[in-house]
Design a protein around this motif. Sequence first.
Motif, PDB file in Angstrom:
ATOM      1  N   GLN A 195       0.835  -1.198   0.000  1.00 44.69           N
ATOM      2  CA  GLN A 195       0.000   0.000   0.000  1.00 44.69           C
ATOM      3  C   GLN A 195       0.872   1.251   0.000  1.00 44.69           C
ATOM      4  O   GLN A 195       1.786   1.379   0.812  1.00 44.69           O
ATOM      5  CB  GLN A 195      -0.923   0.013   1.213  1.00 44.69           C
ATOM      6  N   ASP A 196       0.569   2.158  -0.919  1.00 45.40           N
ATOM      7  CA  ASP A 196       1.274   3.434  -0.991  1.00 45.40           C
ATOM      8  C   ASP A 196       0.691   4.366   0.067  1.00 45.40           C
ATOM      9  O   ASP A 196      -0.462   4.762  -0.015  1.00 45.40           O
ATOM     10  CB  ASP A 196       1.109   4.050  -2.386  1.00 45.40           C
ATOM     11  N   VAL A 197       1.474   4.674   1.086  1.00 45.49           N
ATOM     12  CA  VAL A 197       1.018   5.526   2.183  1.00 45.49           C
ATOM     13  C   VAL A 197       1.784   6.848   2.243  1.00 45.49           C
ATOM     14  O   VAL A 197       1.742   7.539   3.259  1.00 45.49           O
ATOM     15  CB  VAL A 197       1.116   4.788   3.543  1.00 45.49           C
ATOM     16  N   GLN A 198       2.458   7.190   1.152  1.00 47.07           N
ATOM     17  CA  GLN A 198       3.288   8.390   1.156  1.00 47.07           C
ATOM     18  C   GLN A 198       2.496   9.648   1.481  1.00 47.07           C
ATOM     19  O   GLN A 198       2.916  10.449   2.318  1.00 47.07           O
ATOM     20  CB  GLN A 198       3.999   8.541  -0.183  1.00 47.07           C
ATOM     21  N   GLN A 199       1.347   9.832   0.827  1.00 51.74           N
ATOM     22  CA  GLN A 199       0.574  11.044   1.066  1.00 51.74           C
ATOM     23  C   GLN A 199       0.006  11.063   2.487  1.00 51.74           C
ATOM     24  O   GLN A 199       0.016  12.098   3.146  1.00 51.74           O
ATOM     25  CB  GLN A 199      -0.568  11.172   0.040  1.00 51.74           C
ATOM     26  N   GLU A 200      -0.458   9.924   2.959  1.00 49.56           N
ATOM     27  CA  GLU A 200      -0.953   9.837   4.336  1.00 49.56           C
ATOM     28  C   GLU A 200       0.150  10.165   5.332  1.00 49.56           C
ATOM     29  O   GLU A 200      -0.098  10.835   6.338  1.00 49.56           O
ATOM     30  CB  GLU A 200      -1.482   8.439   4.626  1.00 49.56           C
ATOM     31  N   LEU A 201       1.352   9.676   5.080  1.00 47.98           N
ATOM     32  CA  LEU A 201       2.489   9.949   5.948  1.00 47.98           C
ATOM     33  C   LEU A 201       2.752  11.445   6.035  1.00 47.98           C
ATOM     34  O   LEU A 201       2.949  11.986   7.124  1.00 47.98           O
ATOM     35  CB  LEU A 201       3.728   9.209   5.428  1.00 47.98           C
ATOM     36  N   ILE A 202       2.722  12.112   4.881  1.00 50.80           N
ATOM     37  CA  ILE A 202       2.935  13.556   4.854  1.00 50.80           C
ATOM     38  C   ILE A 202       1.801  14.271   5.584  1.00 50.80           C
ATOM     39  O   ILE A 202       2.033  15.120   6.453  1.00 50.80           O
ATOM     40  CB  ILE A 202       3.031  14.070   3.397  1.00 50.80           C
ATOM     41  N   ASP A 203       0.553  13.944   5.224  1.00 55.97           N
ATOM     42  CA  ASP A 203      -0.620  14.645   5.761  1.00 55.97           C
ATOM     43  C   ASP A 203      -0.827  14.425   7.257  1.00 55.97           C
ATOM     44  O   ASP A 203      -1.209  15.343   7.975  1.00 55.97           O
ATOM     45  CB  ASP A 203      -1.891  14.212   5.028  1.00 55.97           C
ATOM     46  N   ALA A 226       3.815  17.491  12.446  1.00 57.64           N
ATOM     47  CA  ALA A 226       5.053  17.645  13.217  1.00 57.64           C
ATOM     48  C   ALA A 226       5.736  18.968  12.896  1.00 57.64           C
ATOM     49  O   ALA A 226       6.237  19.655  13.792  1.00 57.64           O
ATOM     50  CB  ALA A 226       5.997  16.470  12.935  1.00 57.64           C
ATOM     51  N   ILE A 227       5.744  19.334  11.621  1.00 54.07           N
ATOM     52  CA  ILE A 227       6.336  20.610  11.222  1.00 54.07           C
ATOM     53  C   ILE A 227       5.535  21.758  11.825  1.00 54.07           C
ATOM     54  O   ILE A 227       6.101  22.725  12.355  1.00 54.07           O
ATOM     55  CB  ILE A 227       6.412  20.719   9.687  1.00 54.07           C
ATOM     56  N   GLN A 228       4.208  21.661  11.769  1.00 53.22           N
ATOM     57  CA  GLN A 228       3.360  22.714  12.338  1.00 53.22           C
ATOM     58  C   GLN A 228       3.572  22.829  13.846  1.00 53.22           C
ATOM     59  O   GLN A 228       3.642  23.937  14.382  1.00 53.22           O
ATOM     60  CB  GLN A 228       1.891  22.424  12.038  1.00 53.22           C
ATOM     61  N   CYS A 229       3.682  21.720  14.512  1.00 51.74           N
ATOM     62  CA  CYS A 229       3.894  21.730  15.958  1.00 51.74           C
ATOM     63  C   CYS A 229       5.231  22.377  16.307  1.00 51.74           C
ATOM     64  O   CYS A 229       5.311  23.204  17.204  1.00 51.74           O
ATOM     65  CB  CYS A 229       3.837  20.301  16.492  1.00 51.74           C
ATOM     66  N   ALA A 230       6.262  21.993  15.589  1.00 47.66           N
ATOM     67  CA  ALA A 230       7.586  22.569  15.836  1.00 47.66           C
ATOM     68  C   ALA A 230       7.575  24.065  15.554  1.00 47.66           C
ATOM     69  O   ALA A 230       8.158  24.857  16.297  1.00 47.66           O
ATOM     70  CB  ALA A 230       8.633  21.870  14.976  1.00 47.66           C
ATOM     71  N   SER A 231       6.881  24.453  14.511  1.00 49.38           N
ATOM     72  CA  SER A 231       6.792  25.869  14.156  1.00 49.38           C
ATOM     73  C   SER A 231       6.039  26.652  15.232  1.00 49.38           C
ATOM     74  O   SER A 231       6.446  27.743  15.618  1.00 49.38           O
ATOM     75  CB  SER A 231       6.086  26.029  12.805  1.00 49.38           C
ATOM     76  N   ALA A 232       4.946  26.087  15.733  1.00 43.53           N
ATOM     77  CA  ALA A 232       4.169  26.755  16.777  1.00 43.53           C
ATOM     78  C   ALA A 232       4.984  26.892  18.054  1.00 43.53           C
ATOM     79  O   ALA A 232       4.959  27.940  18.710  1.00 43.53           O
ATOM     80  CB  ALA A 232       2.879  25.981  17.044  1.00 43.53           C
TER      81      ALA A 232
END
Length: 88
Positions: A53-61, A67-73
Amino acid sequence: MDVIGLDTSTILRWLVLQGYEVVCFLANCGQEEDFEAVQSKAIKLGAERMIIQDVQQELIDELVWPAIQCASAARSASWTGFYEPADT
């Protein structure tokens, strides 16, 4: 690169020999992998089927972007003075 590691191959074969119907699952997270070779080896070892199963987009989303948003906040809060680290 070994397509299915020793541990996976061993437990897969052991489960088949114990009478279990084995379905293998591999998540495509964007890694370099020979998916056809993995599937072929799993089937040769006795797996009933292989799900890839391709989960690349789910992994990003669902993981990377939050995680990026949390670190930024957290970084933003520390710059604005809303975040005060505990005294040690």
